[in-house]
Design a protein around this motif. Structure first.
Motif, mmCIF file in Angstrom:
data_model
loop_
_atom_site.group_PDB
_atom_site.id
_atom_site.type_symbol
_atom_site.label_atom_id
_atom_site.label_comp_id
_atom_site.label_asym_id
_atom_site.label_seq_id
_atom_site.Cartn_x
_atom_site.Cartn_y
_atom_site.Cartn_z
ATOM 1 N N GLY A 243 0.782 -1.232 0.000
ATOM 2 C CA GLY A 243 0.000 0.000 0.000
ATOM 3 C C GLY A 243 0.807 1.272 0.000
ATOM 4 N N ARG A 244 2.123 1.164 0.011
ATOM 5 C CA ARG A 244 2.958 2.365 0.024
ATOM 6 C C ARG A 244 3.297 2.810 -1.400
ATOM 7 N NH1 ARG A 244 5.211 3.205 5.269
ATOM 8 N NH2 ARG A 244 4.917 1.409 6.634
ATOM 9 N N ILE A 245 3.704 4.072 -1.503
ATOM 10 C CA ILE A 245 4.033 4.690 -2.792
ATOM 11 C C ILE A 245 5.541 4.653 -3.036
ATOM 12 C CG2 ILE A 245 4.147 6.913 -3.999
ATOM 13 C CD1 ILE A 245 1.397 5.903 -4.147
ATOM 14 N N THR A 246 5.909 4.334 -4.290
ATOM 15 C CA THR A 246 7.282 4.488 -4.763
ATOM 16 C C THR A 246 7.253 5.307 -6.049
ATOM 17 O OG1 THR A 246 8.002 2.353 -3.858
ATOM 18 C CG2 THR A 246 9.358 3.320 -5.593
ATOM 19 N N GLY A 247 8.100 6.319 -6.146
ATOM 20 C CA GLY A 247 8.142 7.170 -7.335
ATOM 21 C C GLY A 247 9.224 6.735 -8.309
ATOM 22 N N ILE A 248 8.897 6.805 -9.605
ATOM 23 C CA ILE A 248 9.860 6.505 -10.667
ATOM 24 C C ILE A 248 9.930 7.722 -11.574
ATOM 25 C CG2 ILE A 248 10.400 5.010 -12.626
ATOM 26 C CD1 ILE A 248 8.757 2.825 -11.277
ATOM 27 N N ARG A 249 11.079 8.391 -11.629
ATOM 28 C CA ARG A 249 11.216 9.593 -12.447
ATOM 29 C C ARG A 249 11.197 9.211 -13.928
ATOM 30 N NH1 ARG A 249 13.565 11.099 -7.690
ATOM 31 N NH2 ARG A 249 13.152 13.262 -7.071
ATOM 32 N N SER A 250 10.321 9.877 -14.679
ATOM 33 C CA SER A 250 10.165 9.567 -16.105
ATOM 34 C C SER A 250 10.664 10.675 -17.013
ATOM 35 C CB SER A 250 8.693 9.303 -16.417
ATOM 36 O OG SER A 250 7.922 10.486 -16.242
ATOM 37 N N GLY A 251 10.712 11.927 -16.505
ATOM 38 C CA GLY A 251 11.079 13.057 -17.344
ATOM 39 C C GLY A 251 10.042 13.392 -18.383
ATOM 40 N N ASN A 252 8.878 12.774 -18.293
ATOM 41 C CA ASN A 252 7.820 12.962 -19.294
ATOM 42 C C ASN A 252 6.507 13.205 -18.558
ATOM 43 O OD1 ASN A 252 5.876 12.742 -21.317
ATOM 44 N ND2 ASN A 252 6.837 10.998 -22.312
ATOM 45 N N PRO A 253 5.948 14.419 -18.644
ATOM 46 C CA PRO A 253 4.684 14.711 -17.958
ATOM 47 C C PRO A 253 3.498 14.140 -18.723
ATOM 48 C CG PRO A 253 5.391 16.639 -19.162
ATOM 49 C CD PRO A 253 6.475 15.595 -19.352
ATOM 50 N N GLY A 254 3.548 12.846 -19.002
ATOM 51 C CA GLY A 254 2.545 12.224 -19.854
ATOM 52 C C GLY A 254 1.221 12.003 -19.155
ATOM 53 N N ASP A 255 0.177 11.849 -19.981
ATOM 54 C CA ASP A 255 -1.140 11.543 -19.449
ATOM 55 C C ASP A 255 -1.605 10.148 -19.873
ATOM 56 O OD1 ASP A 255 -1.545 12.001 -22.107
ATOM 57 O OD2 ASP A 255 -2.961 13.642 -21.856
ATOM 58 N N GLU A 256 -0.662 9.347 -20.436
ATOM 59 C CA GLU A 256 -0.929 7.962 -20.771
ATOM 60 C C GLU A 256 0.278 7.122 -20.410
ATOM 61 O OE1 GLU A 256 -3.151 7.060 -24.592
ATOM 62 O OE2 GLU A 256 -2.117 8.927 -25.081
ATOM 63 N N ILE A 257 0.021 5.940 -19.866
ATOM 64 C CA ILE A 257 1.118 5.029 -19.555
ATOM 65 C C ILE A 257 0.707 3.605 -19.910
ATOM 66 C CG2 ILE A 257 2.015 6.471 -17.695
ATOM 67 C CD1 ILE A 257 0.829 4.507 -15.704
ATOM 68 N N ALA A 258 1.704 2.743 -20.094
ATOM 69 C CA ALA A 258 1.465 1.328 -20.355
ATOM 70 C C ALA A 258 2.663 0.544 -19.859
ATOM 71 C CB ALA A 258 1.238 1.074 -21.850
ATOM 72 N N LEU A 259 2.445 -0.739 -19.549
ATOM 73 C CA LEU A 259 3.505 -1.633 -19.106
ATOM 74 C C LEU A 259 3.730 -2.714 -20.140
ATOM 75 C CD1 LEU A 259 2.727 -2.304 -15.335
ATOM 76 C CD2 LEU A 259 4.752 -1.168 -16.238
ATOM 77 N N GLN A 260 4.999 -3.058 -20.346
ATOM 78 C CA GLN A 260 5.328 -4.175 -21.229
ATOM 79 C C GLN A 260 6.662 -4.739 -20.766
ATOM 80 O OE1 GLN A 260 7.642 -4.781 -24.103
ATOM 81 N NE2 GLN A 260 6.644 -6.780 -24.199
ATOM 82 N N GLY A 261 6.614 -5.911 -20.117
ATOM 83 C CA GLY A 261 7.829 -6.477 -19.559
ATOM 84 C C GLY A 261 8.418 -5.558 -18.504
ATOM 85 N N ASP A 262 9.713 -5.255 -18.648
ATOM 86 C CA ASP A 262 10.388 -4.351 -17.713
ATOM 87 C C ASP A 262 10.171 -2.888 -18.097
ATOM 88 O OD1 ASP A 262 12.379 -3.597 -15.639
ATOM 89 O OD2 ASP A 262 13.596 -3.031 -17.365
ATOM 90 N N GLY A 263 9.444 -2.640 -19.173
ATOM 91 C CA GLY A 263 9.302 -1.283 -19.681
ATOM 92 C C GLY A 263 8.033 -0.587 -19.214
ATOM 93 N N LEU A 264 8.212 0.615 -18.681
ATOM 94 C CA LEU A 264 7.107 1.499 -18.358
ATOM 95 C C LEU A 264 7.093 2.587 -19.426
ATOM 96 C CD1 LEU A 264 4.913 2.553 -16.389
ATOM 97 C CD2 LEU A 264 6.749 3.720 -15.146
#
Length: 367
Positions: free
Chosen positions: A95-116
């Motif tokens: 239930g805790r939060i972890t942040g991952i810096r993306s450098g992209n202020p996107g409004d869509e995301i998807a997961l594929q394998g190890d890729g965010l």
């Protein structure tokens, strides 16, 4: 600016008592009954991005959209609303939060394998892949038009003429994307063109059999203006736009379902959710004037029905009913391994976990 938070000492006591089982505080609530909705992240009075280690149910979950679920572990990802330090937040199993810096202020995301994968089309088309393991970032698409520095092939593999590329360059602002079941990123443009992303700024048109004709029938030469694209199987997709829905099944069968606005001007739904029985649930189409926001359902027979999940509930009066799902402004919907769903609500800055009724019924659309 962030709003005032729980005093640190109180938060520590709450966390300790939760770990010891001496409190009613549940850091990982889940919907267990059909028709039940629970809040798993977000407090409407909070703004900004959560800090690492905060419980999601006590933190801000505000975002411009985007939601993804790890199909194995069940961790939930959503972009934080933070333009200065763009990141994707992950809700861990505790239930805790972890942040991952993306450098992209996107409004869509998807997961594929190890890729965010994160995409933004607000000011330019920007797609970034972030390694979940190492947090290394790779820029996949970065362009303000399709005219310069771009490799573009048509569906047959031939280079696209410069004049056509210039026409396509006007079309990226309304783009949406998905990761197809075979692992290929696919962008749908404002006019409905499907583009596979091959390498950096390298595209090939994807044209399933019958797609151009279905698109023309659905849009009647207007723009599709897609609001959602969702993978089906390895080679299929659901594409939702202002004119209706196009379903490309994994076997190549293609159907379009026109869903024009009703006489009363009922707003088009914005989010498509494929269901196990072949139906498509439609969410996000309510208007502020409606006391009972409606959900839509496209049956496998292509009939469209609408159902009511109850009267709209304000953000400060959450009651655990599906009315909150129906009245939400969806930033994304995803299916959890346990059969339930999660939806991000941009209006209230929350993420809900919910279970659908065993049987959805409704009245013909437009009635």
């Amino acid at each position: 600016m962030r709003y005032n938070r729980v005093i640190a000492a109180v938060a520590i006591v709450a966390a300790l008592t939760a770990c010891q089982g001496g409190s009613d505080f549940d850091p990982t609530p889940r919907a267990v009954r059909a028709g039940e909705v629970v809040v798993i992240a977000g407090q409407p009075e909070l703004a900004g991005a959560a800090r690492d280690g905060e419980y999601a149910v006590q933190a801000s979950a505000r975002s411009d959209g985007g939601l993804a679920v790890d199909p194995i572990g069940g961790q939930i990802y959503f972009p934080a609303l933070d333009d200065d330090d763009p990141r994707v937040q992950r809700i861990e199993r505790d239930g805790r939060i972890t942040g991952i810096r993306s450098g992209n202020p996107g409004d869509e995301i998807a997961l594929q394998g190890d890729g965010l994968w994160v995409m933004s089309s607000s000011f330019r088309l920007l797609m970034t892949r972030v390694s979940i393991a190492t947090h290394a970032k790779t820029e996949i698409v970065n362009l303000s038009d399709f005219k310069h520095g771009v490799k573009m092939l048509d569906a047959k593999g031939a280079p696209v003429a410069t004049t056509i590329r210039e026409e396509w360059s006007k079309d990226w602002r309304d783009a949406r994307f998905m990761i197809r079941g075979d692992g290929t990123p696919v962008i749908v443009s404002g006019e409905g063109r499907l583009l596979e992303v091959q390498e950096k700024n390298d595209f090939r048109e994807w044209e399933p059999k019958g797609y151009p004709a279905a698109l023309r029938r659905l849009t009647k030469k207007a723009k599709l203006r897609p609001t959602d694209i969702v993978p089906l199987g390895r080679q299929g997709a659901l594409i939702l736009g202002e004119g209706g829905l196009i379903r490309i099944d994994d076997n190549g069968e293609l159907r379009e379902v026109a869903i024009p606005p009703t006489v009363g001007g009922f707003q088009m739904w914005t989010t498509a959710v494929p269901l196990a029985d072949g139906s498509t649930l439609l969410l996000g189409g309510h208007s502020a004037q409606e006391k009972e926001p409606r959900v839509g359902l496209v049956r496998p027979t292509e009939d469209v029905v609408t159902a009511s999940f109850g009267r709209a509930v304000p953000c400060d009066r959450f009651d655990g009913s599906l009315a909150s799902v129906a009245a939400s402004d969806p930033g994304g919907v995803a299916h959890l391994p346990d059969g339930s769903y999660v939806i991000s609500d941009k209006e209230c800055g929350r993420i809900y976990n919910f279970r659908l009724p065993d049987r959805l019924t409704g009245t013909p659309y437009g009635k």
